[in-house]
Design a protein around this motif. Structure first.
Motif, mmCIF file in Angstrom:
data_model
loop_
_atom_site.group_PDB
_atom_site.id
_atom_site.type_symbol
_atom_site.label_atom_id
_atom_site.label_comp_id
_atom_site.label_asym_id
_atom_site.label_seq_id
_atom_site.Cartn_x
_atom_site.Cartn_y
_atom_site.Cartn_z
ATOM 1 N N GLY A 10 17.930 49.513 -2.582
ATOM 2 C CA GLY A 10 19.011 48.542 -2.505
ATOM 3 C C GLY A 10 19.886 48.571 -3.741
ATOM 4 N N LEU A 11 19.265 48.724 -4.925
ATOM 5 C CA LEU A 11 20.033 48.813 -6.163
ATOM 6 C C LEU A 11 20.897 50.065 -6.162
ATOM 7 N N ARG A 12 20.324 51.155 -5.671
ATOM 8 C CA ARG A 12 21.097 52.409 -5.601
ATOM 9 C C ARG A 12 22.319 52.220 -4.705
ATOM 10 N N ASP A 13 22.124 51.618 -3.556
ATOM 11 C CA ASP A 13 23.247 51.380 -2.645
ATOM 12 C C ASP A 13 24.278 50.450 -3.291
ATOM 13 N N HIS A 14 23.795 49.450 -4.027
ATOM 14 C CA HIS A 14 24.686 48.517 -4.716
ATOM 15 C C HIS A 14 25.561 49.245 -5.725
ATOM 16 N N ILE A 15 24.986 50.178 -6.464
ATOM 17 C CA ILE A 15 25.748 50.941 -7.455
ATOM 18 C C ILE A 15 26.766 51.845 -6.775
ATOM 19 N N ILE A 16 26.343 52.498 -5.710
ATOM 20 C CA ILE A 16 27.213 53.457 -5.018
ATOM 21 C C ILE A 16 28.438 52.766 -4.431
ATOM 22 N N GLU A 17 28.271 51.514 -3.986
ATOM 23 C CA GLU A 17 29.379 50.798 -3.361
ATOM 24 C C GLU A 17 30.611 50.710 -4.265
ATOM 25 N N GLY A 18 30.398 50.700 -5.574
ATOM 26 C CA GLY A 18 31.521 50.545 -6.492
ATOM 27 C C GLY A 18 32.100 51.844 -7.008
ATOM 28 N N LEU A 19 31.693 52.967 -6.453
ATOM 29 C CA LEU A 19 32.170 54.258 -6.947
ATOM 30 C C LEU A 19 33.360 54.761 -6.158
ATOM 31 N N GLU A 20 34.219 55.505 -6.852
ATOM 32 C CA GLU A 20 35.386 56.099 -6.216
ATOM 33 C C GLU A 20 34.983 57.332 -5.406
ATOM 34 N N ARG A 89 32.690 68.658 -14.329
ATOM 35 C CA ARG A 89 33.098 68.348 -12.953
ATOM 36 C C ARG A 89 32.174 67.354 -12.249
ATOM 37 N N GLN A 90 30.879 67.478 -12.448
ATOM 38 C CA GLN A 90 29.941 66.588 -11.774
ATOM 39 C C GLN A 90 28.927 66.025 -12.770
ATOM 40 N N LEU A 91 28.245 64.940 -12.348
ATOM 41 C CA LEU A 91 27.254 64.299 -13.201
ATOM 42 C C LEU A 91 26.151 63.704 -12.335
ATOM 43 N N THR A 92 24.914 63.814 -12.830
ATOM 44 C CA THR A 92 23.812 63.076 -12.225
ATOM 45 C C THR A 92 23.327 62.035 -13.236
ATOM 46 N N LEU A 93 22.852 60.908 -12.729
ATOM 47 C CA LEU A 93 22.439 59.792 -13.568
ATOM 48 C C LEU A 93 21.108 59.245 -13.076
ATOM 49 N N SER A 94 20.156 59.080 -13.996
ATOM 50 C CA SER A 94 18.871 58.470 -13.678
ATOM 51 C C SER A 94 18.629 57.312 -14.636
ATOM 52 N N LEU A 95 18.163 56.179 -14.083
ATOM 53 C CA LEU A 95 17.929 54.980 -14.874
ATOM 54 C C LEU A 95 16.489 54.510 -14.703
ATOM 55 N N ILE A 122 35.295 63.238 -13.428
ATOM 56 C CA ILE A 122 33.993 63.748 -13.003
ATOM 57 C C ILE A 122 33.516 63.006 -11.756
ATOM 58 N N ASP A 123 32.814 63.729 -10.884
ATOM 59 C CA ASP A 123 32.173 63.136 -9.723
ATOM 60 C C ASP A 123 30.719 62.822 -10.037
ATOM 61 N N LEU A 124 30.260 61.624 -9.694
ATOM 62 C CA LEU A 124 28.834 61.307 -9.777
ATOM 63 C C LEU A 124 28.194 61.801 -8.489
ATOM 64 N N VAL A 125 27.295 62.776 -8.594
ATOM 65 C CA VAL A 125 26.719 63.407 -7.404
ATOM 66 C C VAL A 125 25.216 63.189 -7.287
ATOM 67 N N GLY A 126 24.608 62.537 -8.272
ATOM 68 C CA GLY A 126 23.180 62.267 -8.214
ATOM 69 C C GLY A 126 22.877 60.944 -8.872
ATOM 70 N N LEU A 127 22.042 60.129 -8.230
ATOM 71 C CA LEU A 127 21.710 58.819 -8.780
ATOM 72 C C LEU A 127 20.265 58.483 -8.440
ATOM 73 N N GLU A 128 19.475 58.149 -9.457
ATOM 74 C CA GLU A 128 18.073 57.775 -9.275
ATOM 75 C C GLU A 128 17.790 56.543 -10.128
ATOM 76 N N VAL A 129 17.106 55.561 -9.542
ATOM 77 C CA VAL A 129 16.697 54.366 -10.284
ATOM 78 C C VAL A 129 15.204 54.157 -10.103
ATOM 79 N N SER A 130 14.570 53.710 -11.186
ATOM 80 C CA SER A 130 13.123 53.515 -11.153
ATOM 81 C C SER A 130 12.750 52.367 -12.081
ATOM 82 N N SER A 131 11.605 51.756 -11.832
ATOM 83 C CA SER A 131 11.092 50.742 -12.750
ATOM 84 C C SER A 131 10.521 51.422 -13.980
#
Length: 344
Positions: A10-20, A89-95, A122-131
């Motif tokens: 759900g957090l991942r989807d929440h973050i993605i909603e605000g991306l261009e 050009r692209q970026l992946t992000l893990s939190l 830059i395009d964000l093309v990867g996103l991972e969230v974890s506790s």
């Protein structure tokens, strides 16, 4: 809002909603599937650079705002792509997030990330969230491209090449020392006012540094191809040593030619530090150090925000700093260590 109410997905989807929307044709598939799908343009090769930022090691949230941290995290990886002459050009992000962080905290962090994505295109093309049990962890991987044969490595410097440096050095380190000083001075009262007046520039250099894509574009537009280049992240001394080691050369740089901002000098004096020592060893500058053939000197002279600080020598001449008085000292750097040099 507690992150647990949304969960990781759900957090991942929440973050993605605000991306261009994606902006590069090479981004074929971004955040909608198991993995990103990226196709470099014909005639180009791909560059990949990763950075890991750990709370308590690389940043302190007592004085480092989350929005600036998000921006700096992106810059830290992008600078490595630019340091090799590439276009990010692209970026992946893990939190990794501990329980003390709320959804709103993540939103603030992502404001900085989005600012950086827009600045560097830059395009964000990867996103991972974890506790996480250990506070905040940020991992970023930048992908870029460079024309085949046009990559700029650390290993091409030749004798008599000129050493050039963008911007100035030491400011980010002085900004960090200012933040640490005010953290120590903080007395816990609601009306505590940190003493930042007149030090805005060094704070900006520490908290919101900008990688020098502008200089790379100037070099390309002028037709200058450096013989070697490195992103100045670990400090001028350390990165100069790395460039010289990779190229199998020595160097002479001149103390009076090292660009150091007046705020950096003022803060160094206030703390009883040598401005030259700060300029040589301060980290997180995100400037570019590069070498060019002597014949290109006039072209570089015409560039904005680039200084010639020395020249390349034979390896046996060592890597040395020429003081304002003309004496020479061997350059050393904190954290720089190679077994073969220790054996010597």
């Amino acid at each position: 809002m507690e992150i647990s109410k949304l969960g990781a997905f759900g957090l991942r989807d929440h973050i993605i909603e605000g991306l261009e929307e994606t902006c590069h044709a090479s981004t074929l598939l971004g955040l909608t599937d198991d993995a990103a799908l990226v196709a470099p343009t014909s005639g180009e090769q791909q560059l990949v650079a990763s950075q890991l930022l750990l709370e308590g090691i690389h940043f302190d949230l007592v004085y480092f705002p989350l929005q600036y941290l998000g921006f700096k995290a992106v810059t830290s990886a992008v600078a490595e792509i630019i340091g090799m002459g590439g276009t990010p050009r692209q970026l992946t992000l893990s939190l990794g997030l501990s329980q003390r962080f709320k959804v709103e905290d993540v939103d603030v962090l992502m404001l900085g990330v989005k600012d950086a994505l827009a600045l560097y295109n830059i395009d964000l093309v990867g996103l991972e969230v974890s506790s996480s049990y250990t506070g905040l962890t940020i991992a970023v991987t930048a992908l870029g491209s460079v024309a085949i044969g046009e990559e700029l490595r650390r290993s091409g410097a030749k004798k008599n090449d000129l050493l050039c440096l963008t911007g100035n050095v030491g400011a980010a380190y002085m900004g960090l020392q200012l933040l640490i000083r005010e953290k120590v001075a903080f007395d816990g009262t609601a009306d505590f006012a940190p003493q930042f007046d007149g030090r805005e520039y060094i704070l900006q250099r520490q908290m919101k540094p900008i990688a020098r894509l502008d200089i790379l574009r100037q070099l390309q537009a002028t037709g200058i191809k450096p013989t070697a280049m490195i992103s100045v992240r670990d400090g001028l001394a350390s990165d100069l040593l790395q460039l010289c080691h990779a190229s199998g050369v020595g160097a002479r740089i001149y103390e009076k030619a090292i660009p150091i901002d007046h705020e950096t000098v003022g803060m160094a004096d206030e703390l009883g530090l040598s401005p030259t020592l700060v300029g040589m060893n301060g980290g997180d500058d995100f400037e570019l150090l590069f070498t060019i053939p002597l014949g290109l000197k006039d072209l570089v002279d015409a560039m904005e925000d680039v200084r010639q600080i020395g020249f390349i020598t034979e390896a046996e001449d060592g890597v040395r700093l020429v003081s304002s008085g003309g004496s020479e000292t061997t350059i050393v750097a904190q954290g720089y260590h190679r077994e073969e040099e220790e054996d010597e």
